[in-house]
Design a protein around this motif. Structure first.
Motif, mmCIF file in Angstrom:
data_model
loop_
_atom_site.group_PDB
_atom_site.id
_atom_site.type_symbol
_atom_site.label_atom_id
_atom_site.label_comp_id
_atom_site.label_asym_id
_atom_site.label_seq_id
_atom_site.Cartn_x
_atom_site.Cartn_y
_atom_site.Cartn_z
ATOM 1 N N SER A 299 0.867 -1.236 0.015
ATOM 2 C CA SER A 299 0.040 -0.085 0.047
ATOM 3 C C SER A 299 0.899 1.418 -0.014
ATOM 4 O O SER A 299 2.230 1.123 -0.010
ATOM 5 C CB SER A 299 -0.802 0.132 1.177
ATOM 6 O OG SER A 299 -0.050 0.324 2.403
ATOM 7 N N SER A 300 0.224 2.280 0.267
ATOM 8 C CA SER A 300 0.864 3.720 0.317
ATOM 9 C C SER A 300 1.789 3.615 1.095
ATOM 10 O O SER A 300 3.235 4.247 1.191
ATOM 11 C CB SER A 300 0.180 4.745 0.421
ATOM 12 O OG SER A 300 -0.697 5.236 -0.654
ATOM 13 N N SER A 303 5.080 1.497 0.110
ATOM 14 C CA SER A 303 5.824 1.994 -1.067
ATOM 15 C C SER A 303 6.461 3.251 -0.793
ATOM 16 O O SER A 303 7.570 3.409 -1.312
ATOM 17 C CB SER A 303 4.407 2.075 -2.219
ATOM 18 O OG SER A 303 3.916 0.977 -2.407
ATOM 19 N N ALA A 304 5.730 4.078 0.302
ATOM 20 C CA ALA A 304 6.495 5.208 0.334
ATOM 21 C C ALA A 304 7.634 5.024 1.197
ATOM 22 O O ALA A 304 8.757 5.507 0.898
ATOM 23 C CB ALA A 304 5.748 6.092 1.392
ATOM 24 N N PRO A 324 0.085 1.685 -5.100
ATOM 25 C CA PRO A 324 -0.830 2.529 -5.018
ATOM 26 C C PRO A 324 -1.676 2.858 -6.243
ATOM 27 O O PRO A 324 -2.970 3.283 -6.296
ATOM 28 C CB PRO A 324 -0.163 3.972 -4.431
ATOM 29 C CG PRO A 324 0.940 3.359 -3.758
ATOM 30 C CD PRO A 324 1.455 2.287 -4.428
ATOM 31 N N ASP A 330 -6.855 2.239 -1.125
ATOM 32 C CA ASP A 330 -5.634 2.326 -0.573
ATOM 33 C C ASP A 330 -5.772 2.784 1.005
ATOM 34 O O ASP A 330 -6.737 3.428 1.118
ATOM 35 C CB ASP A 330 -4.640 2.939 -1.348
ATOM 36 C CG ASP A 330 -3.196 2.816 -0.826
ATOM 37 O OD1 ASP A 330 -2.697 2.105 -0.206
ATOM 38 O OD2 ASP A 330 -2.413 3.634 -1.480
ATOM 39 N N ASP A 333 -2.420 8.095 1.054
ATOM 40 C CA ASP A 333 -2.675 9.048 -0.206
ATOM 41 C C ASP A 333 -1.422 9.163 -1.096
ATOM 42 O O ASP A 333 -1.255 10.185 -1.999
ATOM 43 C CB ASP A 333 -3.143 10.432 0.291
ATOM 44 C CG ASP A 333 -2.220 10.969 1.333
ATOM 45 O OD1 ASP A 333 -1.051 10.309 1.758
ATOM 46 O OD2 ASP A 333 -2.166 12.221 1.619
ATOM 47 N N LEU A 334 -0.648 8.298 -1.320
ATOM 48 C CA LEU A 334 0.565 8.072 -1.887
ATOM 49 C C LEU A 334 0.265 8.352 -3.535
ATOM 50 O O LEU A 334 1.183 9.142 -4.463
ATOM 51 C CB LEU A 334 1.546 7.084 -1.734
ATOM 52 C CG LEU A 334 2.889 7.209 -2.426
ATOM 53 C CD1 LEU A 334 3.756 8.352 -2.038
ATOM 54 C CD2 LEU A 334 3.726 5.751 -2.096
ATOM 55 N N LYS A 335 -0.830 8.008 -3.838
ATOM 56 C CA LYS A 335 -1.136 7.779 -5.444
ATOM 57 C C LYS A 335 -1.192 9.179 -5.912
ATOM 58 O O LYS A 335 -1.099 9.545 -7.159
ATOM 59 C CB LYS A 335 -2.586 7.221 -5.557
ATOM 60 C CG LYS A 335 -2.877 7.111 -6.975
ATOM 61 C CD LYS A 335 -4.565 6.417 -7.357
ATOM 62 C CE LYS A 335 -4.570 6.121 -8.693
ATOM 63 N NZ LYS A 335 -6.019 5.349 -8.780
ATOM 64 N N VAL A 353 2.842 9.819 4.458
ATOM 65 C CA VAL A 353 1.683 9.456 4.001
ATOM 66 C C VAL A 353 0.659 9.768 4.976
ATOM 67 O O VAL A 353 0.758 9.376 6.338
ATOM 68 C CB VAL A 353 1.912 7.868 3.812
ATOM 69 C CG1 VAL A 353 0.480 7.198 3.866
ATOM 70 C CG2 VAL A 353 3.000 7.476 2.841
#
Length: 372
Positions: A299-300, A303-304, A324, A330, A333-335, A353
């Motif tokens: 997820s964010s 991934s972050a 993301p 998700d 809010d990294l998208k 994030v």
């Protein structure tokens, strides 16, 4: 600053479409989320996506490892002491890198928030301003993979990772179909996920790939067959990347000594988190081997964490952290940072994030608390 409580959440992350690779099909991603709270009330988020095919960890075993062993061992510890935290976890359990990554990431997040800086500032500062975003093509019929690639080029993508590893002849057709459809200017990376098994099968495929302008060929053989990687690298003009075969510093030493790969794919779930990932990047840098930061489709949060490692190191030349944009829901809010064809991190403290706890609750299968 001391760790007061750790909450653990078993989560099913819904994919927009199934993720298909050589050894498995994933209708959704099973993730373990960690919420670390300090005595001063700060919260750090961590995540792991275990993979029994690579690290030997299942979602159930990882959840239990965190609940009964790792989380209790660090209650009362200072999350700023990364080396000490890892030493304590290593003394408690051998390996289990994904479980340790969840703790590691949460510690970095909360420390960044405490100091008011992004995690990449804890790793030496920001080096890269942005990275190209690569779209991952799951295994499918050649025409369907080519159709998807064409669609994504029209959306702005300029590079693809192709998942193959079903059979050599069919995979060559898949790769050729995508190359013919997108043209020569689009980057194509081929990820076999061990599916060609040995050097003989791989070298048969390489003969058909050498004229297709492939960026690199990733993990064509079984993960522990380092000698096969050596043979393929010596006989191929296509650059060779190792992924499943590089998990920790022991693997890295052997890869460097044998010159077994042109490129290294570092994944936080394989090595134990941000802190060990930086050690691997430094070892690769000393050996002159370029790196990528990849993912297990986190997820964010996860991934972050990978992006902060990547953005801080000159030797890391590419990223493949696509979770993301693959999820229909998700946790963070990294998208927003995926501005195709690039990703550019924000400058918020910690991972940067914003976690949506309502969605976390909705997607959680079960949860537990350790500590006060």
């Amino acid at each position: 600053m001391k760790i007061k409580q750790i909450e653990i959440f078993a989560v099913n992350l819904p994919l927009i479409k199934p993720f298909i690779i050589s050894y498995a099909t994933y209708p959704h991603i099973q993730s373990i989320i960690v919420k670390l709270t300090t005595e001063c009330g700060l919260v750090g988020w961590g995540e792991c996506v275990p993979d029994e095919h690579i690290t030997g960890e299942t979602p159930d075993s990882t959840y239990a490892m965190l609940k009964y062993t790792l989380a209790p061992s660090i209650i009362g510890q200072n999350p700023m002491e990364f080396e000490k935290i890892h030493e304590m976890m290593d003394k408690k359990v051998h390996k289990a890198p994904a479980a340790k990554a969840a703790i590691d990431i949460a510690c970095f997040d909360v420390v960044g928030k405490k100091l008011g800086v992004p995690v990449y500032q804890l790793l030496g500062g920001r080096y890269h301003e942005k990275f190209p975003v690569t779209h991952v093509l799951s295994i499918d019929d050649p025409d369907k993979m080519a159709d998807e690639a064409e669609e994504k080029v029209n959306e702005g993508y300029r590079s693809f990772k192709m998942k193959v590893g079903v059979d050599v002849a069919g995979d060559v057709k898949r790769i050729k179909a995508v190359r013919e459809r997108v043209g020569e200017e689009i980057a194509i990376r081929v990820d076999v996920n061990q599916g060609w098994v040995n050097s003989a099968n791989t070298l048969q495929a390489v003969r058909h790939l050498e004229g297709l302008g492939i960026d690199w060929l990733e993990q064509p053989v079984l993960q522990d067959d380092i000698d096969a990687m050596v043979e393929i690298k010596a006989k191929s003009t296509v650059p060779i990347m190792i992924d499943e075969g590089i998990r920790d510093m022991h693997d890295m030493r052997e890869i460097i000594a044998k010159r077994a790969a042109d490129k290294i794919n570092i994944k936080l779930m394989k090595c134990g988190g941000i802190y060990p990932a930086m050690k691997l990047a430094n070892m690769a840098e000393m050996a002159g081997i370029e790196c990528q930061v990849g993912s297990m489709v986190e997820s964010s949060i996860g991934s972050a964490a990978g992006f902060h490692v990547a953005f801080s190191k000159k030797i890391i030349k590419s990223v493949e952290l696509t979770g993301p944009v693959k999820f229909s829901q998700d946790l963070g809010d990294l998208k927003k940072s995926y501005i195709i064809p690039f990703i550019q991190l924000n400058e918020r403290p910690g991972l940067g994030v914003e976690v949506n706890e309502a969605i976390l609750t909705q997607l959680t299968q079960h949860s537990d608390k350790v500590g006060e």
